[in-house]
Design a protein around this motif. Structure first.
Motif: not given
Length: 161
Positions: A51-55, A107-115, A136-140, A142-148
């Motif tokens: 199974x592959x779970x994308x972003x 380069x395309x998505x910046x810093x990401x996490x994989x597991x 990976x979304x920096x904590x400062x 998060x509110x902007x991304x959630x709104x977006x």
């Protein structure tokens, strides 16, 4: 008896180190195969029930679906490049299953996490059975991304049964 215990513990430790190296090599080969658009190698390093779970929240693919999604990218000679910059590998006590987390640079998505989860195969090779990619979304921020993404999230949640 103490000498026997020390010997057995040493053998297990050595085996664990060797297994972790093999697991790290499998993950490295998998990422390299994507970078070089080597479709066969990339999918041969996954189990056939993987199974592959994308972003994106809608991206949960079984092996066959993920192959179909990925094939045009690989055929075009430019799949994707995620460079591991940090990785932790964990091994089950029976050394038949492993799981890992990694920080990736792209380069395309910046810093990401994989597991992911790997399983030992009958031929004693490791294959990826489950992988999750997330941005990976920096904590400062998060509110902007959630709104977006608020409206898109609402629309997506309406599609879930």
């Amino acid at each position: 008896m103490k000498l026997l215990f020390t010997f057995l513990f040493g053998c297990l430790s050595f085996t664990s180190v060797a297994q972790k190296k093999a697991i790290e090599q499998t993950i490295k080969q998998w990422h390299k195969a994507a970078e070089t658009a080597d479709f066969k190698t990339y999918f041969n390093l996954m189990t056939e029930d993987a199974v592959f779970v994308g972003s994106d929240a809608s991206e949960v693919w079984n092996y066959k679906e993920f192959k179909a999604f990925a094939k045009p990218y690989f055929d075009a000679g430019k799949a994707w490049t995620f460079t591991p910059v940090h990785q932790n590998v964990y091994l089950s006590p029976n050394q038949q299953m492993a799981w890992f987390d990694e920080t990736l640079d792209s380069k395309h998505m910046g810093v990401c996490r994989g597991s992911g989860v790997l399983t030992m195969q009958k031929d004693e090779t490791w294959k990826i059975a489950h992988y999750v990619l997330s941005i990976a979304i920096p904590n400062p921020d998060v509110d902007k991304v959630v709104k977006l993404k608020e409206e898109l999230d609402k629309a997506y949640l309406k599609t879930i049964d």
